[in-house]
Design a protein around this motif. Structure first.
Motif, PDB file in Angstrom:
ATOM      1  N   PHE A 298       0.838  -1.209   0.000  1.00  0.00           N
ATOM      2  CA  PHE A 298       0.000   0.000   0.000  1.00  0.00           C
ATOM      3  C   PHE A 298       0.876   1.264   0.000  1.00  0.00           C
ATOM      4  O   PHE A 298       0.455   2.322  -0.458  1.00  0.00           O
ATOM      5  N   TRP A 299       2.080   1.143   0.554  1.00  0.00           N
ATOM      6  CA  TRP A 299       3.003   2.284   0.607  1.00  0.00           C
ATOM      7  C   TRP A 299       3.988   2.270  -0.558  1.00  0.00           C
ATOM      8  O   TRP A 299       4.340   3.312  -1.077  1.00  0.00           O
ATOM      9  N   THR A 300       4.442   1.069  -0.951  1.00  0.00           N
ATOM     10  CA  THR A 300       5.409   0.961  -2.044  1.00  0.00           C
ATOM     11  C   THR A 300       5.154  -0.305  -2.848  1.00  0.00           C
ATOM     12  O   THR A 300       5.061  -1.399  -2.279  1.00  0.00           O
ATOM     13  N   ILE A 301       5.021  -0.175  -4.151  1.00  0.00           N
ATOM     14  CA  ILE A 301       4.711  -1.307  -5.024  1.00  0.00           C
ATOM     15  C   ILE A 301       5.851  -2.322  -5.035  1.00  0.00           C
ATOM     16  O   ILE A 301       5.642  -3.508  -5.265  1.00  0.00           O
ATOM     17  N   SER A 302       7.063  -1.864  -4.753  1.00  0.00           N
ATOM     18  CA  SER A 302       8.227  -2.761  -4.787  1.00  0.00           C
ATOM     19  C   SER A 302       8.273  -3.706  -3.595  1.00  0.00           C
ATOM     20  O   SER A 302       9.238  -4.448  -3.428  1.00  0.00           O
ATOM     21  N   ALA A 303       7.233  -3.694  -2.758  1.00  0.00           N
ATOM     22  CA  ALA A 303       7.212  -4.557  -1.577  1.00  0.00           C
ATOM     23  C   ALA A 303       7.247  -6.037  -1.946  1.00  0.00           C
ATOM     24  O   ALA A 303       7.579  -6.881  -1.113  1.00  0.00           O
ATOM     25  N   THR A 304       6.895  -6.374  -3.196  1.00  0.00           N
ATOM     26  CA  THR A 304       6.908  -7.773  -3.627  1.00  0.00           C
ATOM     27  C   THR A 304       8.292  -8.391  -3.457  1.00  0.00           C
ATOM     28  O   THR A 304       8.417  -9.590  -3.177  1.00  0.00           O
ATOM     29  N   SER A 305       9.342  -7.570  -3.605  1.00  0.00           N
ATOM     30  CA  SER A 305      10.703  -8.088  -3.445  1.00  0.00           C
ATOM     31  C   SER A 305      10.945  -8.586  -2.026  1.00  0.00           C
ATOM     32  O   SER A 305      11.777  -9.465  -1.805  1.00  0.00           O
ATOM     33  N   LEU A 306      10.208  -8.028  -1.056  1.00  0.00           N
ATOM     34  CA  LEU A 306      10.335  -8.493   0.323  1.00  0.00           C
ATOM     35  C   LEU A 306       9.848  -9.928   0.452  1.00  0.00           C
ATOM     36  O   LEU A 306      10.379 -10.705   1.253  1.00  0.00           O
ATOM     37  N   ASN A 307       8.819 -10.288  -0.329  1.00  0.00           N
ATOM     38  CA  ASN A 307       8.328 -11.662  -0.304  1.00  0.00           C
ATOM     39  C   ASN A 307       9.415 -12.633  -0.746  1.00  0.00           C
ATOM     40  O   ASN A 307       9.601 -13.701  -0.153  1.00  0.00           O
ATOM     41  N   ASP A 308      10.134 -12.273  -1.807  1.00  0.00           N
ATOM     42  CA  ASP A 308      11.222 -13.128  -2.289  1.00  0.00           C
ATOM     43  C   ASP A 308      12.295 -13.272  -1.219  1.00  0.00           C
ATOM     44  O   ASP A 308      12.855 -14.357  -1.030  1.00  0.00           O
ATOM     45  N   PHE A 309      12.573 -12.165  -0.513  1.00  0.00           N
ATOM     46  CA  PHE A 309      13.564 -12.210   0.558  1.00  0.00           C
ATOM     47  C   PHE A 309      13.144 -13.167   1.659  1.00  0.00           C
ATOM     48  O   PHE A 309      13.940 -13.975   2.149  1.00  0.00           O
ATOM     49  N   VAL A 310      11.854 -13.110   2.047  1.00  0.00           N
ATOM     50  CA  VAL A 310      11.361 -13.980   3.119  1.00  0.00           C
ATOM     51  C   VAL A 310      11.346 -15.440   2.674  1.00  0.00           C
ATOM     52  O   VAL A 310      11.650 -16.338   3.467  1.00  0.00           O
ATOM     53  N   PHE A 311      11.013 -15.698   1.407  1.00  0.00           N
ATOM     54  CA  PHE A 311      11.071 -17.069   0.906  1.00  0.00           C
ATOM     55  C   PHE A 311      12.487 -17.616   1.023  1.00  0.00           C
ATOM     56  O   PHE A 311      12.692 -18.781   1.379  1.00  0.00           O
ATOM     57  N   THR A 312      13.471 -16.770   0.732  1.00  0.00           N
ATOM     58  CA  THR A 312      14.866 -17.184   0.846  1.00  0.00           C
ATOM     59  C   THR A 312      15.237 -17.453   2.300  1.00  0.00           C
ATOM     60  O   THR A 312      15.861 -18.481   2.618  1.00  0.00           O
TER      61      THR A 312
ATOM     62  N   VAL B   8      -4.838  -0.167   4.508  1.00  0.00           N
ATOM     63  CA  VAL B   8      -6.117   0.114   3.844  1.00  0.00           C
ATOM     64  C   VAL B   8      -6.477   1.588   4.000  1.00  0.00           C
ATOM     65  O   VAL B   8      -6.944   2.230   3.060  1.00  0.00           O
ATOM     66  N   ARG B   9      -6.217   2.140   5.188  1.00  0.00           N
ATOM     67  CA  ARG B   9      -6.494   3.560   5.421  1.00  0.00           C
ATOM     68  C   ARG B   9      -5.628   4.436   4.514  1.00  0.00           C
ATOM     69  O   ARG B   9      -6.096   5.420   3.946  1.00  0.00           O
ATOM     70  N   LYS B  10      -4.357   4.062   4.377  1.00  0.00           N
ATOM     71  CA  LYS B  10      -3.445   4.805   3.503  1.00  0.00           C
ATOM     72  C   LYS B  10      -3.926   4.726   2.054  1.00  0.00           C
ATOM     73  O   LYS B  10      -3.936   5.727   1.327  1.00  0.00           O
ATOM     74  N   TYR B  11      -4.381   3.562   1.643  1.00  0.00           N
ATOM     75  CA  TYR B  11      -4.848   3.358   0.264  1.00  0.00           C
ATOM     76  C   TYR B  11      -6.108   4.170  -0.005  1.00  0.00           C
ATOM     77  O   TYR B  11      -6.228   4.847  -1.025  1.00  0.00           O
ATOM     78  N   GLN B  12      -7.049   4.132   0.928  1.00  0.00           N
ATOM     79  CA  GLN B  12      -8.300   4.873   0.769  1.00  0.00           C
ATOM     80  C   GLN B  12      -8.055   6.390   0.711  1.00  0.00           C
ATOM     81  O   GLN B  12      -8.680   7.096  -0.069  1.00  0.00           O
ATOM     82  N   CYS B  13      -7.116   6.864   1.514  1.00  0.00           N
ATOM     83  CA  CYS B  13      -6.810   8.298   1.523  1.00  0.00           C
ATOM     84  C   CYS B  13      -6.179   8.735   0.210  1.00  0.00           C
ATOM     85  O   CYS B  13      -6.464   9.802  -0.322  1.00  0.00           O
ATOM     86  N   SER B  14      -5.333   7.879  -0.345  1.00  0.00           N
ATOM     87  CA  SER B  14      -4.655   8.227  -1.598  1.00  0.00           C
ATOM     88  C   SER B  14      -5.614   8.195  -2.779  1.00  0.00           C
ATOM     89  O   SER B  14      -5.360   8.816  -3.815  1.00  0.00           O
ATOM     90  N   MET B  15      -6.739   7.475  -2.646  1.00  0.00           N
ATOM     91  CA  MET B  15      -7.717   7.387  -3.734  1.00  0.00           C
ATOM     92  C   MET B  15      -8.701   8.552  -3.725  1.00  0.00           C
ATOM     93  O   MET B  15      -9.455   8.743  -4.663  1.00  0.00           O
ATOM     94  N   GLN B  16      -8.734   9.298  -2.603  1.00  0.00           N
ATOM     95  CA  GLN B  16      -9.702  10.391  -2.497  1.00  0.00           C
ATOM     96  C   GLN B  16      -9.226  11.629  -3.240  1.00  0.00           C
ATOM     97  O   GLN B  16      -8.046  11.869  -3.380  1.00  0.00           O
TER      98      GLN B  16
END
Length: 262
Positions: free
Chosen positions: A171-185, A254-262
């Motif tokens: 919700f804050w940074t789209i690049s967070a997916t790379s953190l998933n790869d790190f945790v899998f490792t 979710v709150r951050k996402y909703q605020c950015s959509m307003q």
């Protein structure tokens, strides 16, 4: 809860049917999973070729630990967290807007994937390694087995909690997916006995990235190794704490996402 279970079963059924239709793809996946299982078995056999035990674990006890680790991850990937890698894409495409309006649990809808049958095949290999190690090793059947079952459930929930904490970061940074790869490792380190690691690394893998608490307590309970009671309580505490943290981070996201959509 019943609605969520029905949704999971429906998605799983449709995913398996879709995958079986493409027989060539199915054959390739089966071949890949067989080779992957063989590679794991060869690794363990070579590792114990000149040693009777490593870090207090015999070859068959390590088979059991390895199988437990794979089972926990595959259960989560097959049923609950397989869709986590696509969460960033859902935010970019605004598909998450529709999901937030659904009456079911939002996190469940986001994390459940379209069923990938290779996870099911990998689960079969994991169960084989688990049973093979258990049958050929020596353990005492008692209250410790009950604690081991509880530890398996706690480790599985903790796996899901760790990824549930990471997911809302998108919700804050789209690049967070790379953190998933790190945790899998990092998660792959739970395949091995905790005493394999130096004290400093062991501290990090228990208290900072608690991957050792995923499967090690199960094997420690079954074979009554070290102070397994302490690690049972530690796993319980971490499940409780991470369950609270994931809810807080999700609501903030979710709150951050909703605020950015307003």
């Amino acid at each position: 809860m019943i609605h969520i279970l029905k949704y999971i079963l429906k998605v799983t059924s449709l995913g398996i049917q879709r995958f079986i239709v493409n027989r060539k793809n199915l054959a390739v996946v089966i071949l890949f999973e067989v080779l992957d299982a063989i590679a794991s078995i060869v690794f363990i056999e070579v590792l114990y070729r000149n040693f009777e035990a490593i870090a207090g674990y015999t070859k068959y006890e390590l088979y059991f630990l390895y199988g437990i680790t794979l089972c926990q991850l595959r259960i989560m990937m097959f049923f609950f967290i397989g869709g986590i890698d696509s969460f960033s894409n859902k935010i970019i495409s605004r598909d998450v807007d529709l999901i937030l309006l659904k009456p079911l649990n939002t996190r469940v809808l986001i994390m459940i994937p379209e069923t990938n049958i290779n996870q099911l095949l990998s689960m079969s290999a994991a169960i084989y390694m688990l049973i093979y190690g258990l049958v050929n090793s020596h353990f005492i059947v008692g209250i410790n087995v009950l604690f081991a079952i509880v530890c398996f459930i706690l480790g599985t929930i903790l796996t899901m909690n760790i990824f549930s904490i990471l997911m809302p970061i998108a919700f804050w940074t789209i690049s967070a997916t790379s953190l998933n790869d790190f945790v899998f490792t990092i998660q792959s380190n739970s395949n091995y006995p905790k005493n394999v690691y130096p004290k400093g690394v062991r501290f990090v893998l228990i208290f900072v990235f608690p991957v050792i608490l995923l499967s090690n307590p199960v094997a420690m309970c079954v074979y009554e190794k070290d102070d397994w009671q302490k690690y049972f309580l530690l796993a319980f505490v971490y499940v409780f704490v991470t369950s609270i943290v994931k809810r807080i981070i999700w609501k903030l996201g979710v709150r951050k996402y909703q605020c950015s959509m307003q």
